[in-house]
Structures are given as C-alpha cells and as structure tokens.
Design a protein around this motif. Structure first.
Motif, PDB file in Angstrom:
ATOM      1  N   SER A  60      39.081  48.853  59.447  1.00 23.31           N
ATOM      2  CA  SER A  60      37.754  49.385  59.774  1.00 23.31           C
ATOM      3  C   SER A  60      36.828  49.300  58.573  1.00 23.31           C
ATOM      4  N   ALA A  61      37.332  49.623  57.389  1.00 22.33           N
ATOM      5  CA  ALA A  61      36.506  49.585  56.182  1.00 22.33           C
ATOM      6  C   ALA A  61      36.027  48.169  55.886  1.00 22.33           C
ATOM      7  N   ILE A  62      36.899  47.190  56.007  1.00 20.93           N
ATOM      8  CA  ILE A  62      36.477  45.813  55.711  1.00 20.93           C
ATOM      9  C   ILE A  62      35.544  45.290  56.802  1.00 20.93           C
ATOM     10  N   ALA A  63      35.738  45.708  58.041  1.00 18.63           N
ATOM     11  CA  ALA A  63      34.828  45.305  59.119  1.00 18.63           C
ATOM     12  C   ALA A  63      33.441  45.909  58.892  1.00 18.63           C
ATOM     13  N   GLU A  64      33.379  47.167  58.450  1.00 19.33           N
ATOM     14  CA  GLU A  64      32.091  47.797  58.146  1.00 19.33           C
ATOM     15  C   GLU A  64      31.395  47.069  56.996  1.00 19.33           C
ATOM     16  N   ASP A  65      32.164  46.649  56.013  1.00 19.32           N
ATOM     17  CA  ASP A  65      31.608  45.872  54.899  1.00 19.32           C
ATOM     18  C   ASP A  65      30.994  44.574  55.430  1.00 19.32           C
ATOM     19  N   ALA A  68      27.694  45.148  57.302  1.00 24.01           N
ATOM     20  CA  ALA A  68      26.567  45.415  56.402  1.00 24.01           C
ATOM     21  C   ALA A  68      26.127  44.154  55.659  1.00 24.01           C
ATOM     22  N   ARG A  69      27.070  43.381  55.161  1.00 23.14           N
ATOM     23  CA  ARG A  69      26.732  42.173  54.394  1.00 23.14           C
ATOM     24  C   ARG A  69      25.994  41.130  55.220  1.00 23.14           C
ATOM     25  N   TRP A  70      26.409  40.950  56.474  1.00 24.18           N
ATOM     26  CA  TRP A  70      25.847  39.866  57.299  1.00 24.18           C
ATOM     27  C   TRP A  70      25.032  40.374  58.478  1.00 24.18           C
ATOM     28  N   GLN A  71      24.726  41.637  58.529  1.00 23.88           N
ATOM     29  CA  GLN A  71      23.917  42.224  59.598  1.00 23.88           C
ATOM     30  C   GLN A  71      24.443  41.799  60.965  1.00 23.88           C
ATOM     31  N   LEU A  72      25.707  42.073  61.184  1.00 22.59           N
ATOM     32  CA  LEU A  72      26.366  41.686  62.427  1.00 22.59           C
ATOM     33  C   LEU A  72      26.015  42.653  63.554  1.00 22.59           C
ATOM     34  N   SER A  73      26.003  42.103  64.754  1.00 22.62           N
ATOM     35  CA  SER A  73      25.799  42.949  65.928  1.00 22.62           C
ATOM     36  C   SER A  73      27.118  43.251  66.622  1.00 22.62           C
ATOM     37  N   ALA A  97      26.253  37.621  65.476  1.00 23.27           N
ATOM     38  CA  ALA A  97      25.103  37.800  64.579  1.00 23.27           C
ATOM     39  C   ALA A  97      23.895  37.098  65.174  1.00 23.27           C
ATOM     40  N   ALA A  98      22.747  37.334  64.581  1.00 18.45           N
ATOM     41  CA  ALA A  98      21.529  36.678  65.047  1.00 18.45           C
ATOM     42  C   ALA A  98      21.586  35.169  64.798  1.00 18.45           C
ATOM     43  N   HIS A  99      22.261  34.768  63.715  1.00 20.27           N
ATOM     44  CA  HIS A  99      22.288  33.351  63.336  1.00 20.27           C
ATOM     45  C   HIS A  99      23.720  32.903  63.047  1.00 20.27           C
ATOM     46  N   ARG A 100      23.987  31.619  63.242  1.00 12.46           N
ATOM     47  CA  ARG A 100      25.350  31.081  63.137  1.00 12.46           C
ATOM     48  C   ARG A 100      25.955  31.218  61.745  1.00 12.46           C
ATOM     49  N   ARG A 101      25.184  30.980  60.695  1.00 14.49           N
ATOM     50  CA  ARG A 101      25.748  31.046  59.343  1.00 14.49           C
ATOM     51  C   ARG A 101      26.336  32.430  59.068  1.00 14.49           C
ATOM     52  N   ALA A 102      25.622  33.468  59.443  1.00 16.07           N
ATOM     53  CA  ALA A 102      26.118  34.837  59.231  1.00 16.07           C
ATOM     54  C   ALA A 102      27.397  35.072  60.026  1.00 16.07           C
ATOM     55  N   ALA A 103      27.428  34.624  61.271  1.00 14.65           N
ATOM     56  CA  ALA A 103      28.622  34.816  62.094  1.00 14.65           C
ATOM     57  C   ALA A 103      29.819  34.066  61.514  1.00 14.65           C
ATOM     58  N   PHE A 104      29.614  32.814  61.075  1.00 16.81           N
ATOM     59  CA  PHE A 104      30.705  32.034  60.477  1.00 16.81           C
ATOM     60  C   PHE A 104      31.184  32.650  59.165  1.00 16.81           C
ATOM     61  N   GLU A 105      30.259  32.993  58.288  1.00 14.82           N
ATOM     62  CA  GLU A 105      30.647  33.548  56.989  1.00 14.82           C
ATOM     63  C   GLU A 105      31.382  34.876  57.144  1.00 14.82           C
ATOM     64  N   ALA A 106      30.905  35.715  58.029  1.00 11.86           N
ATOM     65  CA  ALA A 106      31.556  37.007  58.240  1.00 11.86           C
ATOM     66  C   ALA A 106      32.968  36.816  58.801  1.00 11.86           C
ATOM     67  N   ALA A 107      33.125  35.911  59.737  1.00 13.69           N
ATOM     68  CA  ALA A 107      34.455  35.646  60.292  1.00 13.69           C
ATOM     69  C   ALA A 107      35.383  35.105  59.206  1.00 13.69           C
ATOM     70  N   ASP A 108      34.891  34.210  58.383  1.00 14.73           N
ATOM     71  CA  ASP A 108      35.677  33.631  57.295  1.00 14.73           C
ATOM     72  C   ASP A 108      36.089  34.727  56.301  1.00 14.73           C
TER      73      ASP A 108
END
Length: 146
Positions: A60-65, A68-73, A97-108
């Motif tokens: 949960s802590a790393i998911a919250e991080d 916040a870092r990538w403004q995920l929805s 996320a709103a944009h693909r780069r944020a979604a990819f980076e957050a998943a990575d």
C-alpha cells in the motif's frame, strides 16, 4: 486509492484488467502487467511466503508513492503466495493515468519494487532439492533508477 490484494487463489488476468479499466474513470491510459512462474528446466514449483499485514502495508505504501509521483487515477496490485507451478501467474500490476508515459512509468516502478523489495520470500523447488531465491544485483539496479 490503490487496491492491494495478497492471495493464494489464482486470478483471471483478463477479467481483472477489464474490471480495472471499467473503474478507471477519466483515464487516458491503462497499463497492465502479469508475472508468471517461468518454466525453467527442472523447476517443479515455486513457494512464496509472506507476513500477513506487513506485506499489505508495504505494498500500500509503495502504491501510494506511485499515485503521488505520477498522478495516477488507479492502481491495482495482486500478488499470490503459496505453492505455484510453472506457467501460473504470480502477480499483476495495473495503473491508470491521464497520459501513457505516466501509466507506463508507474507500472514499471511498481514492478521493480515488487521484484526487489516487496516482503515476499521465494523458494524454487526442483527434483534435486530446493533453494531460496537470492536477490539479484540487476533487480536492485533497476530499482535505483527511481
């Protein structure tokens, strides 16, 4: 808010991805990933252990991080424990996320964390014995870029 599930039961990847996508209102991008027990030569099974409560708090802590870092929805992390055979799914990560780069980076980022720091202990079972899976320098290197 992230959904974190640590479970012994298998999960249906397509169904989980569909449900996640349906709940990702306003997202312009969704990324999903599933980890699978590799069918390495001689591997008969993998046993995964964890400490209930501690594991969920850490995930949960790393998911919250990541949120916040990538403004995920949306974030979904499913990780299994117990005895798994080659070809079975170990884990799944989904990010919205709103944009693909944020979604990819957050998943990575989440996958790198799960591989190197998440509180799971893995033992490979082979016909000739069993060995705990040791941390790899390459996994730590991958996490260091974040």
């Amino acid at each position: 808010m992230a959904e974190i599930r640590v479970q012994s039961a298998p999960f249906a990847y397509g169904q989980e991805a569909d449900l996640f996508a349906e709940g990702a209102e306003g997202a312009g991008a969704i990324v999903t990933f599933a980890g699978i027990v590799r069918p390495d030569h001689g591997l008969s099974a993998m046993e995964i252990e964890h400490y209930p409560g501690m594991t969920e708090r850490a995930l949960s802590a790393i998911a919250e991080d990541a949120e916040a870092r990538w403004q995920l929805s949306g974030v979904l992390v499913i990780h299994r424990f117990g005895r798994l055979a080659p070809g079975e799914r170990i884990m799944m990560v989904a990010t919205a996320a709103a944009h693909r780069r944020a979604a990819f980076e957050a998943a990575d980022f989440l996958m790198d964390y799960l591989k190197s720091r998440a509180p799971f202990w893995k033992k490979e079972l082979r016909q000739d014995g069993a060995d705990w899976v040791a941390a790899k320098a390459s996994d730590e290197d991958a996490l260091s870029r974040w």
